[in-house]
Design an enzyme around this catalytic site. Structure first.
Site, short mmCIF file in Angstrom:
data_model
loop_
_atom_site.label_atom_id
_atom_site.label_comp_id
_atom_site.label_asym_id
_atom_site.label_seq_id
_atom_site.Cartn_x
_atom_site.Cartn_y
_atom_site.Cartn_z
CG ASP A 215 -2.19 0.58 0.88
OD1 ASP A 215 -2.58 0.72 -0.45
OD2 ASP A 215 -2.91 0.80 1.81
CG ASP A 261 -7.94 0.53 3.07
OD1 ASP A 261 -6.88 -0.33 3.08
OD2 ASP A 261 -8.20 1.38 2.60
#
Length: 367
Positions: A215, A261
Site C-alpha cells: 500500500d 481496508d
C-alpha cells in the site's frame, strides 16, 4: 484506501476536486462518520459469522483458509493485478473495460448480497412457508474416478433472497447509485471477513505486513494506485456524499473507503475472536482490543488525510494498530506464546483421499 473525490475508488485519501464547491464541515463529518460506521459493521458481524462458518458442515459455506505461503504471495499477486489494470486502462478504452467489470461485479454482487441477507431473511418467512431443498451438483468423470467440481445446496428461501438481491443488482447496473454500490460493498466485505480465514496469527502478521509495504509503495512511490482508483468503476469501495445535506440522495461529491481496508484487517480481527473463544475464558479481550485498534487506525487515517490534503494509504495506520494493540495486551497478560501457537483446524470439505482409499479397501474385503 480512503478518498474524498468524486468518481474514484481504492484504499487511499484524495482531496476533493477543486472545481467543486468545498464541502461544509457538517457534510464532511457526516460522510466520514458514516464511512467509519459502515466499515465497522461488516467487520463486527463478519467476525461473529466466521465462528459458525468455521464449524459449518455444509460444503457450500466452508471457509477458504489462507496459509503463510498464500499470505507471502498475496502482495506480489496484488501488485501484478494492479499494474495489469493500470496498463489496461492506458491501452484500451476505459468505457469498455468498466462495462465488462460492471457485468462481472453484477453477478458477484447478487450472490454476495444473497448470502449476506439470507440468515436475516429467514426470520421473516412464516412457519408454514413451503421450503424445498435443492442441490446443484457438477461432477467430472464417472465411477470411482468421479470428482465433484461444484456441490451447492440451497432451498426456496435462498431463491427468494437471490431474487431480492437481483433487484439491487439491476438498480446498480442501470443507475450506479451510491446506495446500491454500498449494499454490494457491504456484502463483499462481510463475506470476505466471514469466509476468508487465516490459519494462525503469524500468517496474519505476514499478510498485513506485506500489504502494508504494498500500500505504501503504490501510493507514495508511483501514481499507479491513484490512476487505477480514478478509472475503476465497480463496487470495490464504500462511498458517502459530503454534499448529502445540500443535494440529498442525488449528491455526487463522495468520500470513499476501499474494501481492502475493511476485509484485510477484518479477517485478522475475526481470527482473534476465534482465538478468544479457543481460550474458553468467556471473554473477547483480543477481539475488542483489535476492534478498538481498527477504529483508532481508521480515525487517524481520516485525520491525516484531512490535515495534509494528500493521498494516504490507510493500511499504513491500520496495520500497526491492529497488530500492535493486541500484541501489547498479550504481553501484559503473558499470553504471547498461546497467541502465536494457536492454529485453526480446517474442516475438510470432503472425506480425505486416504480415508476414501481405506474405505474402498474395507469394502473389497467385505465383498
Amino acid at each position: 484506501m480512503a478518498e474524498a473525490q468524486n468518481g474514484s475508488a481504492g484504499p487511499q485519501a484524495v482531496p476533493a476536486a477543486s472545481a467543486r464547491p468545498p464541502a461544509t464541515p457538517e457534510g464532511i463529518a457526516l460522510a466520514y462518520g458514516s464511512l467509519v460506521l459502515m466499515a465497522l459493521l461488516p467487520i463486527f458481524f463478519g467476525a461473529l459469522r466466521s465462528v459458525s462458518c468455521a464449524k459449518s458442515k455444509n460444503s457450500s459455506e466452508m471457509p477458504e483458509t489462507i496459509t503463510s505461503r498464500d499470505a507471502a504471495r498475496f502482495p506480489i499477486v496484488a501488485s501484478c493485478t494492479l499494474l495489469g489494470l493500470y496498463l489496461f486502462f492506458k491501452i484500451f478504452s476505459q468505457e469498455y473495460i468498466n462495462l465488462l467489470l460492471s457485468m462481472y461485479f453484477f453477478v458477484l454482487g447478487i450472490l454476495a448480497l444473497s448470502h449476506t441477507i439470507s440468515p436475516m431473511m429467514n426470520r421473516f418467512f412464516p412457519a408454514n412457508f413451503p421450503n424445498k431443498q435443492y442441490q446443484l451438483l457438477f461432477t467430472q468423470g464417472s465411477g470411482e474416478s468421479k470428482e465433484e467440481i461444484v456441490n451447492y445446496e440451497f432451498d426456496t428461501k435462498d431463491l427468494v433472497c437471490l431474487a431480492l438481491s437481483s433487484v439491487v443488482g439491476v438498480w446498480y447496473l442501470l443507475r450506479k447509485h451510491w446506495i446500491a454500490n454500498n449494499l454490494f460493498g457491504l456484502a463483499f466485505s462481510l463475506n470476505g471477513v466471514e469466509l476468508l480465514h487465516l490459519n494462525n496469527v503469524s500468517t496474519g502478521c505476514i499478510l498485513l505486513g506485506g500489504l502494508f509495504i504494498y500500500d505504501v509503495f503504490w501510493v507514495f512511490g508511483t501514481n499507479v494506485m491513484v490512476t487505477v482508483a480514478k478509472s475503476f468503476e465497480a463496487p470495490i469501495k464504500l462511498v458517502f456524499p459530503q454534499d448529502l445535506l445540500e443535494k440529498g440522495l442525488e449528491a455526487d461529491n463522495f468520500a470513499m473507503l476501499g474494501l481492502g481496508d475493511i476485509v484485510i484487517p477484518g479477517i485478522f480481527i475475526a481470527l482473534l475472536l476465534r482465538f478468544d473463544i479457543s481460550l474458553k475464558k468467556n471473554t473477547h479481550t483480543y477481539f475488542y482490543t483489535s476492534f478498538v485498534a481498527y477504529i483508532f487506525g481508521l480515525g487517524l487515517t481520516i485525520f491525516i488525510m484531512h490535515i495534509f490534503k494528500h493521498a494516504q494509504p490507510a493500511l499504513l495506520y491500520l496495520v500497526p494498530a491492529c497488530i500492535g494493540f493486541p500484541l501489547l495486551v498479550a504481553l501484559a497478560k503473558g499470553e504471547v506464546t498461546e497467541m502465536f501457537s494457536y492454529e485453526e483446524s480446517c474442516t475438510p470439505k470432503e472425506v480425505p483421499r486416504a480415508s476414501k482409499e481405506e474405505m474402498t479397501e474395507a469394502d473389497k474385503k467385505e465383498k
